[in-house]
Design a protein around this motif. Structure first.
Motif, PDB file in Angstrom:
ATOM      1  N   PHE A  47       0.838  -1.208   0.000  1.00 36.11           N
ATOM      2  CA  PHE A  47       0.000   0.000   0.000  1.00 36.11           C
ATOM      3  C   PHE A  47       0.867   1.250   0.000  1.00 36.11           C
ATOM      4  O   PHE A  47       2.076   1.178   0.230  1.00 36.11           O
ATOM      5  N   GLU A  48       0.215   2.382  -0.282  1.00 33.41           N
ATOM      6  CA  GLU A  48       0.892   3.669  -0.352  1.00 33.41           C
ATOM      7  C   GLU A  48       0.096   4.705   0.430  1.00 33.41           C
ATOM      8  O   GLU A  48      -1.142   4.736   0.335  1.00 33.41           O
ATOM      9  N   TYR A  49       0.793   5.518   1.196  1.00 35.46           N
ATOM     10  CA  TYR A  49       0.170   6.575   1.977  1.00 35.46           C
ATOM     11  C   TYR A  49       0.725   7.933   1.579  1.00 35.46           C
ATOM     12  O   TYR A  49       1.920   8.074   1.273  1.00 35.46           O
ATOM     13  N   PHE A  50      -0.162   8.899   1.590  1.00 34.77           N
ATOM     14  CA  PHE A  50       0.221  10.284   1.311  1.00 34.77           C
ATOM     15  C   PHE A  50      -0.634  11.184   2.191  1.00 34.77           C
ATOM     16  O   PHE A  50      -1.870  11.067   2.187  1.00 34.77           O
ATOM     17  N   SER A  51       0.013  12.064   2.906  1.00 35.36           N
ATOM     18  CA  SER A  51      -0.697  12.967   3.829  1.00 35.36           C
ATOM     19  C   SER A  51      -1.687  12.215   4.702  1.00 35.36           C
ATOM     20  O   SER A  51      -2.864  12.585   4.806  1.00 35.36           O
ATOM     21  N   GLU A  52      -1.228  11.164   5.299  1.00 35.39           N
ATOM     22  CA  GLU A  52      -1.978  10.362   6.279  1.00 35.39           C
ATOM     23  C   GLU A  52      -3.148   9.582   5.671  1.00 35.39           C
ATOM     24  O   GLU A  52      -3.953   9.010   6.420  1.00 35.39           O
ATOM     25  N   THR A  53      -3.253   9.542   4.355  1.00 35.02           N
ATOM     26  CA  THR A  53      -4.352   8.843   3.685  1.00 35.02           C
ATOM     27  C   THR A  53      -3.799   7.731   2.790  1.00 35.02           C
ATOM     28  O   THR A  53      -2.826   7.944   2.074  1.00 35.02           O
ATOM     29  N   GLN A  54      -4.455   6.583   2.845  1.00 32.28           N
ATOM     30  CA  GLN A  54      -4.046   5.505   1.940  1.00 32.28           C
ATOM     31  C   GLN A  54      -4.579   5.815   0.550  1.00 32.28           C
ATOM     32  O   GLN A  54      -5.794   5.867   0.341  1.00 32.28           O
ATOM     33  N   ARG A  55      -3.687   5.955  -0.417  1.00 29.27           N
ATOM     34  CA  ARG A  55      -4.104   6.295  -1.786  1.00 29.27           C
ATOM     35  C   ARG A  55      -4.247   5.060  -2.651  1.00 29.27           C
ATOM     36  O   ARG A  55      -5.092   5.015  -3.552  1.00 29.27           O
ATOM     37  N   ASN A  56      -3.393   4.074  -2.411  1.00 28.12           N
ATOM     38  CA  ASN A  56      -3.405   2.881  -3.246  1.00 28.12           C
ATOM     39  C   ASN A  56      -3.130   1.652  -2.393  1.00 28.12           C
ATOM     40  O   ASN A  56      -2.453   1.727  -1.358  1.00 28.12           O
ATOM     41  N   LYS A  57      -3.632   0.515  -2.871  1.00 22.86           N
ATOM     42  CA  LYS A  57      -3.492  -0.714  -2.112  1.00 22.86           C
ATOM     43  C   LYS A  57      -3.244  -1.865  -3.067  1.00 22.86           C
ATOM     44  O   LYS A  57      -3.862  -1.931  -4.132  1.00 22.86           O
ATOM     45  N   GLY A  58      -2.342  -2.756  -2.681  1.00 25.22           N
ATOM     46  CA  GLY A  58      -2.080  -3.955  -3.468  1.00 25.22           C
ATOM     47  C   GLY A  58      -3.033  -5.066  -3.080  1.00 25.22           C
ATOM     48  O   GLY A  58      -3.989  -4.887  -2.334  1.00 25.22           O
ATOM     49  N   ASN A  59      -2.742  -6.249  -3.579  1.00 28.93           N
ATOM     50  CA  ASN A  59      -3.630  -7.382  -3.391  1.00 28.93           C
ATOM     51  C   ASN A  59      -3.170  -8.252  -2.215  1.00 28.93           C
ATOM     52  O   ASN A  59      -2.668  -9.362  -2.403  1.00 28.93           O
ATOM     53  N   PHE A  60      -3.341  -7.733  -1.034  1.00 32.91           N
ATOM     54  CA  PHE A  60      -2.978  -8.451   0.184  1.00 32.91           C
ATOM     55  C   PHE A  60      -4.189  -8.517   1.105  1.00 32.91           C
ATOM     56  O   PHE A  60      -5.063  -7.644   1.055  1.00 32.91           O
ATOM     57  N   PRO A  61      -4.246  -9.551   1.974  1.00 28.87           N
ATOM     58  CA  PRO A  61      -5.404  -9.659   2.886  1.00 28.87           C
ATOM     59  C   PRO A  61      -5.437  -8.537   3.907  1.00 28.87           C
ATOM     60  O   PRO A  61      -4.460  -7.827   4.131  1.00 28.87           O
ATOM     61  N   GLY A  62      -6.599  -8.397   4.534  1.00 29.69           N
ATOM     62  CA  GLY A  62      -6.809  -7.325   5.490  1.00 29.69           C
ATOM     63  C   GLY A  62      -5.944  -7.404   6.736  1.00 29.69           C
ATOM     64  O   GLY A  62      -5.878  -6.448   7.515  1.00 29.69           O
TER      65      GLY A  62
END
Lengths: 113, 112
Positions: A47-62
């Protein structure tokens, strides 16, 4: 300028436990991405975070989650560890633009017994 | 079929040789292409970053992208023992923020 730092560098946990990894980006960088590296699957985007927000997520379980703080430092958490979670976890930081290059830290080596 | 294919090697060449490393990919949406070098027990280090098709040169390194063939290459001239490492190709659709897709890496050995 100091590079990306990750702590701890090595961790040993047992199945069922949870773990938290930390990443401090390069000064001025506001984007932090996390990757998992294993011999079988190679490097995979979590996953990727920017300014405390997750912008993108890969295919991994919760079970895999993360957060970013106001100073851009980021943490990654893995709950209910499985043997297959043993890997090198890499953090990368970049500037504000989505096209900015990513600079990687040395990684945290997680071993699950 | 994986999105990015890369021969894992090992590739062993004598010092001073020209090294050619390459990756093929299947997703035509990839626009940004990178090469990283990774030494044992270290994080990947960015070597080259290119956008769309074309060539880019930086010192002893040249990166080539052929989007029509979905094929990218990294050439290393005058190879040195210190170049011995794993070389990873990476690519993305909109830049790194949407996540880089990596090849599995080629293990390169430069023999003194």
């Amino acid at each position: 300028k100091a590079g990306v730092t990750q702590t701890p560098r090595y961790l040993i946990k047992t199945r069922g436990q949870q773990v938290t990894l930390s990443c401090s980006p390069i000064s001025g960088h506001r984007s932090v991405s996390w990757y998992q590296q294993t011999p079988g699957q190679g490097l995979q985007f979590l996953f990727e975070y920017f300014s405390e927000t997750q912008r993108n997520k890969g295919n991994f379980p919760g079970r895999f989650s993360g957060r970013q703080f106001s100073n851009s430092r980021s943490e990654m958490n893995v709950s209910t560890l499985e043997l297959g979670d043993s890997a090198l976890y890499l953090c990368a930081s970049s500037g504000a633009a989505a096209t900015d290059t990513q600079y990687f830290g040395p990684g945290t080596r997680l071993t699950v017994l | 079929q994986k999105e990015v294919e890369q021969d894992p090697g090992p590739l062993s060449v004598p010092e001073g040789a020209i090294v050619s490393l390459n990756c093929t990919y299947s997703n035509s949406a990839f626009q940004y292409f990178m090469w990283y070098r990774q030494y044992s027990r270290k994080g990947p280090e960015l070597l080259m970053y290119t956008y769309s098709s074309g060539n880019k040169e930086d010192g002893r390194f040249t990166a080539q992208v052929d989007k029509s063939s979905k094929y990218i290459s990294l050439f290393i001239r005058d190879s040195q023992p210190s170049d011995s490492a794993t070389y990873l190709c990476a690519m993305s659709k909109g830049g790194g923020a949407d996540g880089l897709t990596f090849g599995k890496g080629t293990h390169l050995i430069i023999q003194p």
